[in-house]
Design a protein around this motif. Structure first.
Motif, PDB file in Angstrom:
ATOM      1  N   UNK A  87      -2.399  -4.692  -6.764  1.00  0.00           N
ATOM      2  CA  UNK A  87      -2.414  -3.235  -6.901  1.00  0.00           C
ATOM      3  C   UNK A  87      -3.483  -2.607  -6.031  1.00  0.00           C
ATOM      4  N   UNK A  88      -4.658  -3.204  -6.037  1.00  0.00           N
ATOM      5  CA  UNK A  88      -5.765  -2.633  -5.273  1.00  0.00           C
ATOM      6  C   UNK A  88      -5.625  -2.860  -3.772  1.00  0.00           C
ATOM      7  N   UNK A  89      -4.818  -3.833  -3.362  1.00  0.00           N
ATOM      8  CA  UNK A  89      -4.693  -4.156  -1.945  1.00  0.00           C
ATOM      9  C   UNK A  89      -3.317  -3.816  -1.374  1.00  0.00           C
ATOM     10  N   UNK A  90      -2.559  -2.960  -2.069  1.00  0.00           N
ATOM     11  CA  UNK A  90      -1.238  -2.591  -1.566  1.00  0.00           C
ATOM     12  C   UNK A  90      -1.336  -1.882  -0.222  1.00  0.00           C
ATOM     13  N   UNK A  91      -2.324  -1.021  -0.070  1.00  0.00           N
ATOM     14  CA  UNK A  91      -2.482  -0.312   1.206  1.00  0.00           C
ATOM     15  C   UNK A  91      -2.795  -1.286   2.332  1.00  0.00           C
ATOM     16  N   UNK A  92      -3.668  -2.250   2.049  1.00  0.00           N
ATOM     17  CA  UNK A  92      -3.985  -3.261   3.061  1.00  0.00           C
ATOM     18  C   UNK A  92      -2.750  -4.084   3.405  1.00  0.00           C
ATOM     19  N   UNK A  93      -1.902  -4.339   2.420  1.00  0.00           N
ATOM     20  CA  UNK A  93      -0.668  -5.076   2.673  1.00  0.00           C
ATOM     21  C   UNK A  93       0.260  -4.331   3.618  1.00  0.00           C
ATOM     22  N   UNK A  94       0.328  -3.015   3.478  1.00  0.00           N
ATOM     23  CA  UNK A  94       1.161  -2.203   4.376  1.00  0.00           C
ATOM     24  C   UNK A  94       0.573  -2.202   5.781  1.00  0.00           C
ATOM     25  N   UNK A 151      -7.801 -12.180   0.332  1.00  0.00           N
ATOM     26  CA  UNK A 151      -6.931 -12.961   1.221  1.00  0.00           C
ATOM     27  C   UNK A 151      -5.672 -13.393   0.480  1.00  0.00           C
ATOM     28  N   UNK A 152      -5.843 -13.888  -0.741  1.00  0.00           N
ATOM     29  CA  UNK A 152      -4.696 -14.355  -1.518  1.00  0.00           C
ATOM     30  C   UNK A 152      -3.741 -13.213  -1.838  1.00  0.00           C
ATOM     31  N   UNK A 153      -4.283 -12.046  -2.132  1.00  0.00           N
ATOM     32  CA  UNK A 153      -3.406 -10.910  -2.441  1.00  0.00           C
ATOM     33  C   UNK A 153      -2.575 -10.526  -1.224  1.00  0.00           C
ATOM     34  N   UNK A 154      -3.166 -10.616  -0.036  1.00  0.00           N
ATOM     35  CA  UNK A 154      -2.406 -10.337   1.185  1.00  0.00           C
ATOM     36  C   UNK A 154      -1.331 -11.397   1.414  1.00  0.00           C
ATOM     37  N   UNK A 156       0.193 -13.154  -0.915  1.00  0.00           N
ATOM     38  CA  UNK A 156       1.253 -12.915  -1.894  1.00  0.00           C
ATOM     39  C   UNK A 156       2.064 -11.690  -1.498  1.00  0.00           C
ATOM     40  N   UNK A 157       1.391 -10.638  -1.010  1.00  0.00           N
ATOM     41  CA  UNK A 157       2.096  -9.444  -0.545  1.00  0.00           C
ATOM     42  C   UNK A 157       3.066  -9.819   0.585  1.00  0.00           C
ATOM     43  N   UNK A 158       2.613 -10.679   1.495  1.00  0.00           N
ATOM     44  CA  UNK A 158       3.478 -11.123   2.590  1.00  0.00           C
ATOM     45  C   UNK A 158       4.671 -11.916   2.057  1.00  0.00           C
ATOM     46  N   UNK A 159       4.409 -12.811   1.099  1.00  0.00           N
ATOM     47  CA  UNK A 159       5.503 -13.609   0.550  1.00  0.00           C
ATOM     48  C   UNK A 159       6.517 -12.737  -0.177  1.00  0.00           C
ATOM     49  N   UNK A 160       6.021 -11.729  -0.899  1.00  0.00           N
ATOM     50  CA  UNK A 160       6.933 -10.809  -1.571  1.00  0.00           C
ATOM     51  C   UNK A 160       7.708  -9.963  -0.558  1.00  0.00           C
ATOM     52  N   UNK A 161       7.048  -9.610   0.535  1.00  0.00           N
ATOM     53  CA  UNK A 161       7.744  -8.889   1.604  1.00  0.00           C
ATOM     54  C   UNK A 161       8.831  -9.774   2.211  1.00  0.00           C
ATOM     55  N   UNK A 162       8.534 -11.066   2.350  1.00  0.00           N
ATOM     56  CA  UNK A 162       9.531 -12.007   2.860  1.00  0.00           C
ATOM     57  C   UNK A 162      10.747 -12.082   1.942  1.00  0.00           C
ATOM     58  N   UNK A 163      10.515 -11.879   0.630  1.00  0.00           N
ATOM     59  CA  UNK A 163      11.627 -11.901  -0.318  1.00  0.00           C
ATOM     60  C   UNK A 163      12.626 -10.796  -0.022  1.00  0.00           C
ATOM     61  N   UNK A 328     -10.305 -14.271   9.702  1.00  0.00           N
ATOM     62  CA  UNK A 328     -10.053 -15.582  10.307  1.00  0.00           C
ATOM     63  C   UNK A 328      -9.092 -16.398   9.455  1.00  0.00           C
ATOM     64  N   UNK A 329      -9.203 -16.304   8.134  1.00  0.00           N
ATOM     65  CA  UNK A 329      -8.332 -17.069   7.246  1.00  0.00           C
ATOM     66  C   UNK A 329      -6.867 -16.675   7.392  1.00  0.00           C
ATOM     67  N   UNK A 330      -6.610 -15.467   7.886  1.00  0.00           N
ATOM     68  CA  UNK A 330      -5.232 -14.979   8.006  1.00  0.00           C
ATOM     69  C   UNK A 330      -4.578 -15.339   9.337  1.00  0.00           C
ATOM     70  N   UNK A 331      -5.310 -15.943  10.260  1.00  0.00           N
ATOM     71  CA  UNK A 331      -4.784 -16.212  11.598  1.00  0.00           C
ATOM     72  C   UNK A 331      -3.642 -17.231  11.627  1.00  0.00           C
ATOM     73  N   UNK A 332      -3.698 -18.344  10.886  1.00  0.00           N
ATOM     74  CA  UNK A 332      -2.677 -19.391  11.067  1.00  0.00           C
ATOM     75  C   UNK A 332      -1.256 -18.909  10.780  1.00  0.00           C
TER      76      UNK A 332
END
Length: 387
Positions: A87-94, A151-154, A156-163, A328-332
């Protein structure tokens, strides 16, 4: 020679080789992931010594590696923490979606590959590899850092976007109608919602079912439940990784700690197999012609992921050192990206798309963990200066 004997010989040689490479990585103080990927290239199609019969077994092992990586990562957090973080990182996910899908889409359009290829390449450059990032966080001891939930919330947001994205891409590739595509997306969203609600509302019942004083029984129950949920999620066009992660967050407290301790050796074994199999799928001869373009695209993606992680961590009130670690953790890149490229190539979108995606992912899959290790001293210096 008997088929089973060949499989044992090949698989044993691969595991022994990985053990030697892992020892070399430990001695050099780096992550073993790049060495595992290079080993996969050597044993794959077009490599020095292609494997003959054990690739099917390795493929299953690699899928299991991703499930176990995300399951153990989910055990570190509970459902309330996940929902709060999302919820708190939804904007960052977008922001993550816009910044990191754009390079792939723009690249395909500039190359004249068409809009469908642009949608496919957008997915290739967007999604971070949950499996590799989970391994990096574990190897470098970043699991307990303040920026890790962000990082984990991003992820998960990506995985849900993939859904949502994968059914849409499949519809475009197959030329299906709008109604058929909408139904597919709806099923995917419903599946994720049901699993998340079950984890939130009925986590205590899941814990009661899984709990056991016997370590063998506990291991069998946790792994069995994770595979069942992951398989169901995959069948319904949702990432198996999402299902495994949600099973992990449904467990908490001492039960989660006990399960994590039991799963760690199993996770490390199959995670190594995952990285090798990723390399096995890549033909080195096809990479060279597109290596320059892939390197340029990878450089742009490194910058956009760094900006994404730093933006998300700054919004969470994390210091500069943590912001750098988050980026850096998000690069791979890894499993999702290859799946997306495979779908596009199978549909005949463009013959060069697969090679470009493979070269791009290989660069970031190898460089991401290496970059995390190399910049660690600089991040520590930043933290000391801030203190």
């Amino acid at each position: 020679m008997h088929h089973t004997a060949i499989v044992f010989l090949e698989f044993g040689a691969v595991l022994l080789g990985l053990g030697i490479l892992g020892a070399l990585a430990l001695r050099g103080g780096i992550s073993p992931i790049p060495l595992y990927l290079i080993a996969g290239l050597a044993f794959g199609t077009g490599g020095v010594l292609p494997l003959a019969t054990s690739t099917d077994f390795l493929e299953i092992g690699s899928e299991l590696g991703v499930v176990l990586l995300l399951l153990t990562l989910g055990l570190e957090y509970n459902a309330d923490e996940l929902v709060t973080s999302l919820t708190s990182n939804a904007r960052a996910g977008i922001v993550d979606l816009v910044l990191n899908a754009a390079p792939g889409a723009i690249c395909a359009l500039l190359l004249g590959w068409g809009p469908v290829a642009a949608v496919a390449m957008a997915g290739v450059t967007y999604a971070t590899s949950s499996g590799i990032t989970a391994k990096v966080l574990s190897d470098l001891g970043w699991i307990g850092n303040r920026e890790t939930p962000t990082v984990l919330s991003l992820l998960v947001f990506e995985d849900l976007t993939m859904a949502v994205y994968l059914p849409v891409l499949t519809t475009l590739l197959a030329g299906l109608s709008f109604v058929q595509g909408a139904v597919s997306v709806g099923i995917a969203l419903l599946t994720v919602s049901v699993v998340l609600v079950v984890a939130l509302r009925f986590g205590r019942f899941i814990e009661a079912f899984v709990s056991s004083p016997n370590s063998e029984v506990l291991l069998l129950k946790v792994v069995g439940l994770a595979l069942l949920v992951a398989g169901l999620a995959q069948q319904l066009q949702v990432s198996a990784a999402v299902g495994a992660f949600l099973v992990g967050i449904a467990l908490s407290g001492q039960l989660a700690e006990d399960a994590h301790a039991l799963l760690a050796p199993l996770r490390d074994l199959f995670a190594a197999v995952f990285f090798v199999f990723f390399g096995l799928q890549t033909d080195p001869a096809k990479i060279l012609p597109v290596a320059g373009l892939a390197a340029l695209l990878a450089l742009v993606s490194m910058i956009t992921k760094l900006l994404t992680g730093m933006y998300a961590a700054r919004r969470a009130g994390i210091a500069k050192a943590g912001q750098a670690r988050a980026g850096i953790a998000l690069i791979p890149r890894g499993e999702f990206n290859i799946v997306i490229a495979g779908l596009a190539v199978g549909a005949g979108v463009h013959p060069d798309l697969g090679a470009l995606a493979a070269a791009y992912v290989l660069i970031l899959a190898a460089f991401g963990p290496l970059a995390a290790k190399l910049v660690q001293p600089f991040i520590t210096a930043i933290a000391k200066r801030a203190a």
